[in-house]
Design an enzyme around this catalytic site. Sequence first.
Site, PDB file in Angstrom:
ATOM      1  N   ARG A   1       0.834  -1.210   0.000  1.00 41.02           N
ATOM      2  CA  ARG A   1       0.000   0.000   0.000  1.00 41.02           C
ATOM      3  C   ARG A   1       0.867   1.257   0.000  1.00 41.02           C
ATOM      4  NH1 ARG A   1      -5.269  -1.320   2.690  1.00 41.02           N
ATOM      5  NH2 ARG A   1      -5.147  -3.445   3.471  1.00 41.02           N
TER       6      ARG A   1
ATOM      7  N   ARG B   1      -5.581   6.890  10.511  1.00 42.01           N
ATOM      8  CA  ARG B   1      -5.051   8.181  10.052  1.00 42.01           C
ATOM      9  C   ARG B   1      -6.034   9.261  10.478  1.00 42.01           C
ATOM     10  NH1 ARG B   1      -5.958   6.884   3.623  1.00 42.01           N
ATOM     11  NH2 ARG B   1      -8.229   6.746   3.682  1.00 42.01           N
TER      12      ARG B   1
ATOM     13  N   HIS C   1     -13.052  40.721 -13.356  1.00 40.02           N
ATOM     14  CA  HIS C   1     -14.099  41.553 -12.756  1.00 40.02           C
ATOM     15  C   HIS C   1     -15.157  40.700 -12.079  1.00 40.02           C
ATOM     16  CE1 HIS C   1     -17.999  43.717 -12.952  1.00 40.02           C
ATOM     17  NE2 HIS C   1     -17.265  44.693 -12.445  1.00 40.02           N
TER      18      HIS C   1
ATOM     19  N   TYR D   1      -1.256  44.143   8.499  1.00 37.74           N
ATOM     20  CA  TYR D   1      -2.607  43.620   8.314  1.00 37.74           C
ATOM     21  C   TYR D   1      -2.773  43.072   6.895  1.00 37.74           C
ATOM     22  CZ  TYR D   1      -3.536  47.937   5.715  1.00 37.74           C
ATOM     23  OH  TYR D   1      -3.486  48.950   4.790  1.00 37.74           O
TER      24      TYR D   1
END
Length: 907
Positions: free
Chosen positions: A98, A364, A482, A883
């Site tokens: 796997r 997991r 736009h 910011y």
Amino acid sequence: MSNVKRVYTFGGKKAEGKADMKNLLGGKGANLAEMCLLGLPVPAGFTITTETCNDYYANNCQLPADLLEQVWSAMKVTEDIMGMKYGDATNPLLISCRSGARSSMPGMMDTVLNIGLSSATIPGLLKKTNNPRFVWDSYRRLIMMYADVVMEKAEGLETDGKGIRKQLDDMLDEYKHAKGFKSDTDLSADDLKHLAEEFKKRVKSALGKEFPDDAKEQLIGGIMAVFKSWNGKKAVSYRRIEGIPDSWGTAVNVQSMVFGNMGDSSATGVAFTRNPATGDNIFYGEWLVNAQGEDVVAGIRTPNPLNDDTKNEQNKHLHSMQEAMPGTYKELDNIRAILEKNYKDMLDIEFTIQEGVLYMLQCRVGKRTGTAALNMAMDMLQDNLIDEKTAVMRVDPVQLDELLHPICDPAEEKKVSPIVKGLPAGPGAAVGKVVFTAEDAVAWFRRGEKVILVREETNPEDVEGMRAAEGILTARGGMTSHAALVARGWGKCCIVGAGALHVDVVGKTAKVVGTNIVIKEGDVLTLNGTKGHAYSSALKLMDATENPRFQKFMAIVDKFRKMGVRTNAETPADAKIARDYGAEGIGLFRTEHMFYGKGSEQPLFLLRKMILSEGEKERRNALDELSVFVKKDIKATLLAMDTLPVTFRLLDPPLHEFVPQSAEKQAELAKALGISAEAVAKRGEGLHESNPMMGHRGVRLGITYPEVTEMQIRAIFEATAELIKEGHQPHPELMVPVTCEVAELDVTKVIFDKVRAEVSAKFGMKTIDCKYGTMIEIPRACLLADRMAKTAEFFSFGTNDLTQMTFGFSRDDTGGFMNDYLDKKILASDPFQTIDQDGVGQLIQMAVTKGRATRGDLKVGICGEQGGDPASVEFCFKAGLTYVSCSPFRVPIARLAAAQASIKFGK
């Protein structure tokens, strides 16, 4: 002998690895090792490292010379723990192969089960198990998987049509149909043996090679196939969507087989320690008796509910594991508790029951919806399983989109295929009837219809129709076109750049090129703006609006956030939405947007009158009329953001964008100016530019027409003064756009200072506080940032234009080639969605450093679309920005991303 350790063993409650080694062992390998250390029943095996995968590709897809010696050494350890021997004729060990990357990629890479079955080992297994049906069922499964994964896909022989797996599946279905069987479990040992032999013949004829009959050859082929699946088409696509680097590589997990297909006392299943859709604290999963894991995940058979909590209308008649195997279910439920206590997270687990004995095959961290992520984080915090920092890190910022917008019901969406795909420009989903013009969108909306506006591309004059529409679909345009910018600002569902769409506005139809599909006015479409998919029917939408716990979670987020988050807004309504979502001010108020949309007809008329005026006197008269409307909008926005800063950008777009195109509007303007319609058209033509985006716009307008700048500045100061006199606390900031030289700022600052003094005197005030800064969107301004900071008190990076000018890409036209750049790995991501840290990011970092060398208290922000992109927000934090500013609906995303950056990098 090599010093590189490539293989790590696990099993017998011992392991060479552990959970924190997922970068080397992949998530699956690290967690298998951890489960062994926790004393859980894990079949023994070993993990080949992710580094070996990278070495495999660096070595021209050849296994490193020192690998196989370590593989066979680890196999000996595995054999000793399991009490069986790989390839042995009497007591054969079978194994699975796997994949396992460090980040979960469910279903994206390949797995092969039952490796080691051959003519040499089958007789011994038959004798040992005395279960011929099980043996031949396992063998036919090996042939199907191995031929598909190793012999076809890994060799690049895979086709979209009749691949070998499809051929073998069809043979199985035809055989069952001929025998009158409904299920695979109806097949006898003789049936399965016959099918296995027929499968091998088909493999030889279809692929030109014999199915390998040697156990060692099978394992080597399986290892190489898993490595090759790392660069398989679906894995590469998934990595791009999830932002997983190609350089990570995958591990290979070779694990002893245990069998869920040995009869009615055997089973296999997949479970989640909590509900991954809602976050409810219930054990959630599915299982199948007498089956292997692929049967559950591949939908080959309808699985049974794990327990009573998992039952629904579709499976309530089926026996749960809780009912059929209560003792084993209790053992599994105890393991669930052990795993959650250890990992402190929701886990996805795979298990097999072999003749009544439970084995754990995988665990997991489980994938989850945004709602589930929020609920789990808050529940685990409440139960003291995690702390506040961990709770903040548990929710992916992008998942907040799900909480703020309606979405397509995933179950409904799975049943249909999109008719056209484009770029996912605006999140959420929308259902409505198709219209092809903004005027029709408004008219249909006013009569109570929900509409989808379909356009070749949008322009500012479509804005009312865009506002009226539930969703927007365009054939052209990129993620910062736009349509995309406006839609995201409104939190409106939008798909742009759907290149297969050919729109005929006159005929009111849109044809999907390469198909017979024609979309007509009034047809119903569903848009999934999060995926970029459009469907030709009305899909059910889910209400994913604000979770009651959202505000509490965001309050915790803000405890850790060290970087400010503002919004890009142009109306009081947008400002209120942003403030409700936690915006700390407006980082970009585009003054030109007051000339679009609701109530804009008169100010737009006056703006056009000003633009087409001849001479300063005529222009000033028009500006005097216009200033009333400008001040009114500025005042209303400052009031909506009272006590918070509002950054007003001076008029930026090229003037020709506002010139009327229709004969009716031109005639109306001609009458107001006392000139002919022909003269209006001629004056408009005089404003035409070859490259308007780099032409007479931004600060350049104010250099040529200082009276235009003066009017805007006066409106800002007068609105501020009036609000102060009324007892409010406005905090305006003025931003000069498209600058590339400090002298431009100096010239404009003269007007700024003059008007401030005049307005202060007029209102009897000593002065009016207003920061003066610039928008950095030209590379030269970054290079000269130390000079720009002599005059500018703040910088705000316009990352849309800065990206456009740095790359030389027209941001409205990237739809024609960006996908090719991404597919061919020329670029890792679309730079208009995520800041290009190598190029644009370097310019930003340089400008911050240079600017602050001149002015230590320089405030720095960004106001492009990337302000709401989590990866870009993280970059901005690391670059030391004050910011970020983004559209109102992305403010919560930016807040969470900024908090997570603060936790990860902690400045």
